[in-house]
Design a protein around this motif. Structure first.
Motif, PDB file in Angstrom:
ATOM      1  N   VAL A   1      42.054   5.830  69.495  1.00 55.92           N
ATOM      2  CA  VAL A   1      42.083   4.422  69.876  1.00 55.92           C
ATOM      3  C   VAL A   1      42.093   3.589  68.607  1.00 55.92           C
ATOM      4  CG1 VAL A   1      40.908   2.557  71.104  1.00 55.92           C
ATOM      5  CG2 VAL A   1      40.842   4.885  72.022  1.00 55.92           C
ATOM      6  N   VAL A   2      43.083   2.686  68.523  1.00 57.93           N
ATOM      7  CA  VAL A   2      43.143   1.705  67.446  1.00 57.93           C
ATOM      8  C   VAL A   2      42.704   0.395  68.099  1.00 57.93           C
ATOM      9  CG1 VAL A   2      44.572   0.589  65.710  1.00 57.93           C
ATOM     10  CG2 VAL A   2      45.040   2.961  66.356  1.00 57.93           C
ATOM     11  N   HIS A   3      41.514  -0.058  67.740  1.00 56.47           N
ATOM     12  CA  HIS A   3      40.903  -1.213  68.382  1.00 56.47           C
ATOM     13  C   HIS A   3      41.522  -2.519  67.889  1.00 56.47           C
ATOM     14  CE1 HIS A   3      37.768   1.310  70.231  1.00 56.47           C
ATOM     15  NE2 HIS A   3      37.962   2.055  69.151  1.00 56.47           N
TER      16      HIS A   3
ATOM     17  N   ILE B   1      37.378  -9.519  59.951  1.00 52.97           N
ATOM     18  CA  ILE B   1      37.580  -9.391  58.501  1.00 52.97           C
ATOM     19  C   ILE B   1      38.937  -8.783  58.170  1.00 52.97           C
ATOM     20  CG2 ILE B   1      35.127  -9.222  57.972  1.00 52.97           C
ATOM     21  CD1 ILE B   1      35.514  -6.157  57.834  1.00 52.97           C
ATOM     22  N   GLY B   2      39.738  -8.529  59.208  1.00 53.23           N
ATOM     23  CA  GLY B   2      41.021  -7.855  59.020  1.00 53.23           C
ATOM     24  C   GLY B   2      40.855  -6.357  59.166  1.00 53.23           C
ATOM     25  N   GLY B   3      41.932  -5.709  59.501  1.00 55.15           N
ATOM     26  CA  GLY B   3      41.894  -4.276  59.740  1.00 55.15           C
ATOM     27  C   GLY B   3      41.522  -3.977  61.181  1.00 55.15           C
TER      28      GLY B   3
ATOM     29  N   LEU C   1      38.132   2.011  59.192  1.00 55.30           N
ATOM     30  CA  LEU C   1      38.810   0.737  59.379  1.00 55.30           C
ATOM     31  C   LEU C   1      40.183   0.824  58.725  1.00 55.30           C
ATOM     32  CD1 LEU C   1      38.356  -2.204  60.459  1.00 55.30           C
ATOM     33  CD2 LEU C   1      37.795  -2.807  58.097  1.00 55.30           C
ATOM     34  N   ALA C   2      41.220   0.811  59.546  1.00 54.82           N
ATOM     35  CA  ALA C   2      42.591   0.900  59.028  1.00 54.82           C
ATOM     36  C   ALA C   2      43.092  -0.507  58.715  1.00 54.82           C
ATOM     37  CB  ALA C   2      43.501   1.559  60.061  1.00 54.82           C
ATOM     38  N   ARG C   3      43.647  -0.681  57.529  1.00 56.61           N
ATOM     39  CA  ARG C   3      44.247  -1.949  57.123  1.00 56.61           C
ATOM     40  C   ARG C   3      45.767  -1.848  57.047  1.00 56.61           C
ATOM     41  NH1 ARG C   3      40.404  -5.496  55.762  1.00 56.61           N
ATOM     42  NH2 ARG C   3      38.368  -4.691  55.202  1.00 56.61           N
ATOM     43  N   SER C   4      46.285  -0.644  57.371  1.00 57.81           N
ATOM     44  CA  SER C   4      47.727  -0.410  57.340  1.00 57.81           C
ATOM     45  C   SER C   4      48.026   0.877  58.090  1.00 57.81           C
ATOM     46  CB  SER C   4      48.210  -0.264  55.893  1.00 57.81           C
ATOM     47  OG  SER C   4      47.680   0.918  55.311  1.00 57.81           O
ATOM     48  N   ASP C   5      49.305   1.100  58.372  1.00 57.60           N
ATOM     49  CA  ASP C   5      49.709   2.360  58.991  1.00 57.60           C
ATOM     50  C   ASP C   5      49.358   3.538  58.083  1.00 57.60           C
ATOM     51  OD1 ASP C   5      50.659   1.190  61.311  1.00 57.60           O
ATOM     52  OD2 ASP C   5      52.774   1.424  60.804  1.00 57.60           O
ATOM     53  N   ALA C   6      49.440   3.337  56.777  1.00 53.08           N
ATOM     54  CA  ALA C   6      49.107   4.420  55.845  1.00 53.08           C
ATOM     55  C   ALA C   6      47.649   4.840  56.010  1.00 53.08           C
ATOM     56  CB  ALA C   6      49.384   3.992  54.402  1.00 53.08           C
TER      57      ALA C   6
END
Length: 72
Positions: free
Chosen positions: A7-9, A14-16, A28-33
């Motif tokens: 799950v990507v919430h 704060i971003g991400g 906490l993902a801030r990009s697809d990478a």
């Protein structure tokens, strides 16, 4: 949906986006990478190929691949 193991919430204030894998917080993902790295660490070497497969990944709130200002 609720059945996808990943799950990507929604975007955090704060971003991400918080990512959970089988109910466990991956980070906490801030990009697809970042997302691909979390999935790789969880044992999915072809994570880039499953990111848009709803059987694997549920994107909650907002558009897939948007991370609140950081982009792809």
């Amino acid at each position: 949906m609720g059945e996808a193991p990943i799950v990507v919430h929604r975007v955090a204030g704060i971003g991400g986006r918080r990512v959970t894998i089988r109910g466990q917080i991956a980070g906490l993902a801030r990009s697809d990478a970042d997302l691909v790295e979390f999935l790789r660490r969880a044992g999915l070497p072809d994570a880039g190929e499953v990111m848009d497969d709803p059987r694997w990944v549920e994107w909650q709130g907002g558009q897939p691949h948007e991370y609140g200002g950081q982009g792809r």
